[in-house]
Design an enzyme around this catalytic site. Structure first.
Site, PDB file in Angstrom:
ATOM      1  N   ASP A 164       1.046  -1.173  -0.080  1.00  0.00           N
ATOM      2  CA  ASP A 164       0.022   0.229  -0.137  1.00  0.00           C
ATOM      3  C   ASP A 164       0.613   1.213  -0.006  1.00  0.00           C
ATOM      4  O   ASP A 164       1.952   1.215   0.674  1.00  0.00           O
ATOM      5  CB  ASP A 164      -0.869   0.124   1.189  1.00  0.00           C
ATOM      6  CG  ASP A 164      -2.351   0.975   1.010  1.00  0.00           C
ATOM      7  OD1 ASP A 164      -3.301   0.110   1.073  1.00  0.00           O
ATOM      8  OD2 ASP A 164      -2.024   2.111   0.750  1.00  0.00           O
ATOM      9  N   ASP A 167      -8.272  -0.578  -4.319  1.00  0.00           N
ATOM     10  CA  ASP A 167      -9.622   0.450  -4.368  1.00  0.00           C
ATOM     11  C   ASP A 167      -9.722   0.758  -5.789  1.00  0.00           C
ATOM     12  O   ASP A 167     -10.369   2.079  -5.925  1.00  0.00           O
ATOM     13  CB  ASP A 167      -9.279   1.541  -3.224  1.00  0.00           C
ATOM     14  CG  ASP A 167      -8.200   2.344  -3.419  1.00  0.00           C
ATOM     15  OD1 ASP A 167      -7.301   1.875  -4.413  1.00  0.00           O
ATOM     16  OD2 ASP A 167      -7.926   3.195  -2.566  1.00  0.00           O
ATOM     17  N   ALA A 185      -7.753  -0.170 -12.083  1.00  0.00           N
ATOM     18  CA  ALA A 185      -6.561  -0.284 -12.924  1.00  0.00           C
ATOM     19  C   ALA A 185      -5.606  -1.532 -12.340  1.00  0.00           C
ATOM     20  O   ALA A 185      -5.030  -2.473 -12.881  1.00  0.00           O
ATOM     21  CB  ALA A 185      -5.711   0.828 -12.955  1.00  0.00           C
ATOM     22  N   THR A 186      -5.579  -1.501 -10.834  1.00  0.00           N
ATOM     23  CA  THR A 186      -4.799  -2.063 -10.046  1.00  0.00           C
ATOM     24  C   THR A 186      -5.507  -3.650 -10.361  1.00  0.00           C
ATOM     25  O   THR A 186      -4.880  -4.718 -10.370  1.00  0.00           O
ATOM     26  CB  THR A 186      -4.688  -2.113  -8.656  1.00  0.00           C
ATOM     27  OG1 THR A 186      -4.308  -0.733  -8.537  1.00  0.00           O
ATOM     28  CG2 THR A 186      -4.288  -2.866  -7.815  1.00  0.00           C
ATOM     29  N   CYS A 240     -13.498 -10.719 -17.727  1.00  0.00           N
ATOM     30  CA  CYS A 240     -14.542 -11.340 -18.215  1.00  0.00           C
ATOM     31  C   CYS A 240     -15.987 -10.440 -17.556  1.00  0.00           C
ATOM     32  O   CYS A 240     -16.934 -10.163 -18.171  1.00  0.00           O
ATOM     33  CB  CYS A 240     -14.809 -12.690 -18.281  1.00  0.00           C
ATOM     34  SG  CYS A 240     -13.673 -13.692 -19.039  1.00  0.00           S
ATOM     35  N   CYS A 298     -15.391   5.641  -1.862  1.00  0.00           N
ATOM     36  CA  CYS A 298     -15.994   5.520  -0.437  1.00  0.00           C
ATOM     37  C   CYS A 298     -16.440   6.824   0.078  1.00  0.00           C
ATOM     38  O   CYS A 298     -17.142   7.209   0.647  1.00  0.00           O
ATOM     39  CB  CYS A 298     -15.009   4.777   0.491  1.00  0.00           C
ATOM     40  SG  CYS A 298     -14.840   3.038   0.331  1.00  0.00           S
TER      41      CYS A 298
HETATM   42 ZN   LIG Z   1     -11.243 -13.317 -18.895  1.00  0.00          ZN
END
Ligand SMILES: [Zn+2]
Length: 257
Positions: free
Chosen positions: A60, A128, A131-132, A173, A186
């Protein structure tokens, strides 16, 4: 064999017929990568450290803020402005000095993440941002490392275990885009501590299943949706996308077979 001190500490979980001393030894030898040390990561890391998971790698790049404290239960008021990985490491080592901790106080690029995933038995996505999540899914898929994913906002939570050993839908997916059309943070939508904690606990529980018992008993490759008002779970299947940029190659192989 467990030492006397280990037996005292872990007796209540070793007493579980399915777990026993063998399961506890497997936990001691396990290596868990926890990406994100907010509300999800706090809950998951505390329970995994308590259970005696051998090695936790905590990632983090944030500092603790006052507005985190209502839900990110690893932190205390005196941790405000401290780095989250430093603050959580203090709590975890006080909870269980036997757990080996390593902290990474930055966002990793794909090459670094690949190395960390290679070392891990399971990966917990407690991040959060999308992209990550997409990057973690891609790397875990490439290495066939189980990914235990969760998210929570408002009264809602979602949880999924991606077991890439079976041909099934992956995270991409489910969400085939890099940015949410209407991202709700949040701070905008609000979030309740127990809702986030619930999801983080699910992540820890799924990890313990895999690490100690060598299999997931929870339904994998499905989306578990939690409604914090009705306090009910709903299970939704994740359809495999034949055009998925991460896992579609497997579909094509299947068609040609
Ligand atoms: Zn997939």
């Amino acid at each position: 064999m467990l030492t006397d001190n280990q037996f005292l500490r872990y007796q209540r979980q070793v007493a579980l017929r399915e777990l026993g001393e063998i399961g506890q030894q497997r936990l001691f030898q396990s290596h868990v990568l926890i990406i994100g040390c907010g509300g999800l990561g706090s809950a998951a890391a505390l329970y995994l450290a308590g259970a005696g998971a051998g090695r936790l790698v905590l990632v983090d790049d944030d500092n603790v803020e006052a507005s985190n404290l209502h839900r990110q239960i690893a932190y205390r008021s005196y941790d405000i402005d401290s780095g989250k990985v430093d603050a959580i490491s203090r709590q975890l080592s006080q909870l269980n000095p036997d757990v080996q901790l390593r902290s990474i106080a930055r966002r990793m690029d794909e090459a670094q993440l690949s190395l960390e995933v290679m070392l891990a038995d399971v990966v917990l996505d407690c991040s959060d941002n999308l992209a990550t999540r997409q990057l973690v899914n891609r790397v875990c898929f490439q290495q066939k490392t189980p990914l235990i994913s969760a998210a929570a906002v408002g009264w809602q939570g979602q949880f999924a275990v991606f077991d890439y050993q079976v041909s099934a839908g992956c995270y991409r997916c489910l969400y085939p885009f890099d940015e949410l059309p209407d991202p709700k943070s949040c701070s905008e939508s609000g979030v309740l501590g127990p809702v986030v904690g619930m999801l983080g606990n699910y992540q820890a529980l799924a990890a313990i299943q895999k690490l100690a018992l060598e299999q997931f008993f929870v339904a994998t490759n499905q989306l578990h949706l939690f409604d914090g008002k009705a306090m009910q779970w709903q299970l939704i299947s994740i359809a495999k996308d034949s055009h998925c940029s991460v896992c579609a190659a497997q579909v094509e192989e299947g068609i040609h077979d």
